[in-house]
Enzyme design. Structure first.
Site, short mmCIF file in Angstrom:
data_model
loop_
_atom_site.label_atom_id
_atom_site.label_comp_id
_atom_site.label_asym_id
_atom_site.label_seq_id
_atom_site.Cartn_x
_atom_site.Cartn_y
_atom_site.Cartn_z
N ALA A 253 3.13 -0.20 5.21
CA ALA A 253 2.83 -0.40 6.56
C ALA A 253 2.34 -1.99 7.04
CB ALA A 253 1.81 0.49 6.88
N TYR B 2 10.96 9.21 1.51
CA TYR B 2 10.95 8.15 0.48
C TYR B 2 11.62 8.66 -0.72
CZ TYR B 2 7.58 6.23 3.79
OH TYR B 2 7.03 5.53 4.77
N PRO C 114 0.88 -1.28 -0.06
CA PRO C 114 -0.03 0.08 -0.12
C PRO C 114 0.72 1.27 -0.02
CG PRO C 114 -1.06 -1.55 1.57
CD PRO C 114 0.30 -2.21 1.02
N ASN C 115 0.37 2.30 -0.73
CA ASN C 115 0.83 3.53 -0.99
C ASN C 115 2.17 3.82 -1.62
OD1 ASN C 115 -1.14 4.96 0.63
ND2 ASN C 115 -0.38 3.61 2.47
N ARG D 127 12.44 5.17 13.09
CA ARG D 127 11.14 6.11 12.87
C ARG D 127 10.17 6.00 14.07
NH1 ARG D 127 9.09 5.45 6.83
NH2 ARG D 127 7.60 7.13 7.57
N HIS E 161 12.90 -2.06 2.79
CA HIS E 161 12.07 -0.97 3.01
C HIS E 161 13.28 -0.03 2.43
CE1 HIS E 161 9.19 -2.91 5.68
NE2 HIS E 161 10.12 -3.46 6.17
N LEU E 162 12.49 1.37 1.83
CA LEU E 162 13.13 2.43 1.54
C LEU E 162 14.07 3.18 2.64
CD1 LEU E 162 10.77 3.55 -1.12
CD2 LEU E 162 12.85 3.04 -1.81
N SER E 163 12.94 3.44 3.71
CA SER E 163 13.40 4.11 4.77
C SER E 163 13.99 3.08 5.83
CB SER E 163 12.16 4.97 5.45
OG SER E 163 11.17 3.97 5.82
N GLU F 268 13.01 -8.94 2.71
CA GLU F 268 12.13 -7.96 3.16
C GLU F 268 12.89 -6.65 2.74
OE1 GLU F 268 11.14 -7.74 7.27
OE2 GLU F 268 10.09 -5.91 7.21
N ASN G 149 8.35 -5.35 -0.29
CA ASN G 149 8.20 -4.17 0.46
C ASN G 149 6.64 -4.11 0.67
OD1 ASN G 149 8.00 -1.65 1.74
ND2 ASN G 149 9.39 -0.70 0.15
N ARG H 177 4.90 11.05 -2.37
CA ARG H 177 4.59 10.77 -1.20
C ARG H 177 5.87 11.16 -0.25
NH1 ARG H 177 4.57 4.71 1.21
NH2 ARG H 177 3.74 5.19 3.52
C1 DQA Z 1 8.02 1.50 4.06
C2 DQA Z 1 8.16 1.65 5.62
C3 DQA Z 1 7.07 1.39 6.22
O1 DQA Z 1 7.01 1.75 7.54
C4 DQA Z 1 5.89 2.41 5.43
O2 DQA Z 1 4.77 2.14 6.04
C5 DQA Z 1 5.80 2.37 4.08
C6 DQA Z 1 7.08 2.34 3.44
C7 DQA Z 1 9.70 1.63 3.46
O3 DQA Z 1 9.81 1.51 2.37
O4 DQA Z 1 10.28 2.48 3.81
O5 DQA Z 1 4.71 2.48 3.33
O6 DQA Z 1 7.97 0.23 3.65
#
Ligand code: DQA
Length: 169
Positions: free
Chosen positions: A95, A41, A28-29, A125, A118-120, A116, A92, A36
């Site tokens: 959330a 990101y 999602p997102n 966080r 994640h960009l961040s 797994e 990825n 965003r």
């Molecule tokens: C994310 C980190 C998640 O906490 C966040 O909800 C995302 C992006 C990342 O790629 O850093 O949607 O997965």
């Protein structure tokens, strides 16, 4: 939902041998990347990250497929379809990484490599991002390197598949 199917025309390795297929799953997102929260990101689009993974995969003899969806069930069904067909899943899940036991269970039943991504760096966080329910069913996690993470994830997949004797020399 977008991006089902091969994200590259690759299907055979340098000597005509079939390449291993890596499914990249974006939750999602992530379709909003570029606009965003760019301070967190970055400004690159999801398509840019997938393209980087495709390029890296081509160099490593891996074929990339990609699926983005804002719906948990789509992601779960993509993992079901990957079983027996894909050598690895790079996920990825946005959330959903922090709360989806359904995704956890789908990945637990997938017999290939799981990375797994994640960009961040969620660990740096908000506290609710510090836990990943997917971590226990992943071979490892790449986080905090922005778009570079997509290339690193492909490198990790290649190394793990070679080590397990599933692809490579
Ligand atoms: C994310 C980190 C998640 O906490 C966040 O909800 C995302 C992006 C990342 O790629 O850093 O949607 O997965």
């Amino acid at each position: 939902m977008s991006g089902v199917g091969p994200a590259t025309d690759a299907g055979a390795g340098p000597r005509g041998a079939p390449t291993a297929v890596v499914l990249i799953i974006s939750g999602p997102n992530l379709d909003r990347l570029g606009t965003r929260q760019p301070g967190i990101y970055g400004v690159a689009l999801l398509a840019d990250h997938v393209e980087a993974a495709v390029r890296t995969g081509r160099r490593l003899g891996l074929t990339v497929e990609h699926l983005q969806s804002n719906h948990e069930g789509d992601l779960i069904e993509a993992i079901h379809r990957a079983t027996g067909r894909c050598a690895a899943v790079v996920v990825n899940a946005g959330a959903l990484s922090h709360c989806s036991w359904s995704l956890h269970d789908a990945l637990a039943a997938f017999e290939g490599v799981v990375v797994e991504l994640h960009l961040s760096n969620p660990a740096a966080r908000e506290p609710w991002r510090h836990t990943s329910v997917l971590a226990a069913v992943a071979d490892g996690c790449i986080a905090g390197f922005g778009g570079l993470g997509y290339e690193l994830a492909m490198e990790a997949v290649a190394r793990l598949l070679t080590r397990s004797g599933k692809v490579g020399p």
